[in-house]
Scaffold this active site. Structure first.
Site, PDB file in Angstrom:
ATOM      1  N   ASP A   9      35.328  38.165  49.704  1.00  0.00           N
ATOM      2  CA  ASP A   9      34.472  37.541  49.779  1.00  0.00           C
ATOM      3  C   ASP A   9      35.036  36.901  51.048  1.00  0.00           C
ATOM      4  OD1 ASP A   9      32.204  35.995  50.032  1.00  0.00           O
ATOM      5  OD2 ASP A   9      33.671  34.836  49.697  1.00  0.00           O
ATOM      6  N   ASP A  11      33.550  33.364  53.244  1.00  0.00           N
ATOM      7  CA  ASP A  11      33.610  31.866  53.495  1.00  0.00           C
ATOM      8  C   ASP A  11      34.105  31.171  52.032  1.00  0.00           C
ATOM      9  OD1 ASP A  11      32.474  31.492  56.369  1.00  0.00           O
ATOM     10  OD2 ASP A  11      31.405  33.249  55.747  1.00  0.00           O
ATOM     11  N   LYS A 193      26.346  42.326  46.179  1.00  0.00           N
ATOM     12  CA  LYS A 193      27.545  42.482  46.487  1.00  0.00           C
ATOM     13  C   LYS A 193      28.344  43.380  44.900  1.00  0.00           C
ATOM     14  CE  LYS A 193      29.605  39.053  49.172  1.00  0.00           C
ATOM     15  NZ  LYS A 193      30.375  37.381  49.052  1.00  0.00           N
ATOM     16  N   ASN A 219      26.859  34.018  44.242  1.00  0.00           N
ATOM     17  CA  ASN A 219      26.703  35.601  44.938  1.00  0.00           C
ATOM     18  C   ASN A 219      27.860  36.635  44.955  1.00  0.00           C
ATOM     19  OD1 ASN A 219      28.300  33.989  46.650  1.00  0.00           O
ATOM     20  ND2 ASN A 219      27.651  35.363  48.718  1.00  0.00           N
TER      21      ASN A 219
END
Length: 267
Positions: A9, A11, A193, A219
């Site tokens: 990931d 951020d 994802k 997420n």
């Protein structure tokens, strides 16, 4: 366990809270790549503001973007897979946001569209600047010919909590995920994802047991649970930590570099 692919990931994970990729983290990723591990950034961002981090490190390959809706090749910017969403189903969500004063944007693979880009509030403008995004004016639906990737609502956490609670009572034609305290994303019902990572890994002949995934938010859970080694950042919510196999240091303490050093470079 030999790690052949590292899914990261961006951020809250790869970057610190100042949206910076530190020199130590960058050097660690380059070393892992030279040892044979493929680096794949998996972000809620689009390809246009994810690929530059790969280019900064001199890495080729793929990025999984828009929370799994779009997978793109780094060098050519070619979209190799797209979970395109039905734009007509967005009309009730757009109407809700407009009547409730909730900011929203609509994303294609490489485009980001808002109602009035020239009249954005300061907080919204700063958000787009932090994410290296340049919003365009949303055209009429009849003129929107590109496949849609993602619909995002953005606002204060209290407002997003209320929006999520309300939309959770709707018969959603989309996959809804919280990609940050201030963001709610709607995508194709099969997009995530984890689904995009699975598709990419299978195309490359890489087993899930040969993948390490690192993330920090809701997420990211689908990719953390798909990977053989799922690692949550210390700055993750407790539900994300519970879904992971391990917890590393926070994004401000270069937790990605720490995890790669421990599970990839030390082997």
């Amino acid at each position: 366990m030999t790690i052949k692919l590292i899914a990261l990931d961006v951020d809250g994970t790869l970057l610190n809270d100042h949206h910076e990729l530190t020199e130590k983290t960058q050097e660690t990723l380059i070393r892992a790549s030279r040892q044979g591990a493929e680096i794949v950034l998996c972000s809620g961002r689009g390809p246009a503001n994810t690929i530059p981090f790969m280019e900064q490190m001199g890495l080729d390959g793929y990025v999984i973007t828009h929370n799994g809706a779009v997978t793109a090749q780094v060098e050519t910017h070619e979209v190799v897979h797209h979970f395109a969403m039905d734009g007509q189903g967005l009309e009730p969500f757009i109407a809700y946001c407009r009547t409730q004063g909730v900011h929203f944007d609509i994303n294609t693979a490489f485009g980001l569209y808002v109602d009035q880009p020239e009249g954005l509030e300061l907080q919204v403008r700063e958000m787009y600047q932090n994410f290296m995004a340049e919003p365009l004016k949303l055209p009429q639906w009849a003129d929107m010919t590109e496949p849609l990737a993602k619909f995002t609502a953005f606002g204060p956490i209290e407002q997003m909590n209320a929006v999520q609670q309300e939309w959770s009572t709707w018969n959603l034609p989309y996959y809804m995920t919280r990609s940050g305290d201030f963001f709610i994303d709607l995508m194709h019902p099969e997009a995530s994802k984890g689904a995009a990572l699975k598709r990419l890994a299978e195309a490359k002949g890489i087993l899930s047991s040969e993948i390490m995934a690192v993330g920090n938010y809701y997420n990211d859970i689908t990719m953390l649970t798909y990977a053989g080694k799922g690692i949550a950042m210390d700055n993750s919510p407790e539900e994300v930590k519970a879904a992971a196999d391990e917890v590393t240091l926070s994004n401000n303490d270069q937790g990605v570099a720490h995890a790669i050093q421990k599970y990839v470079l030390s082997i």
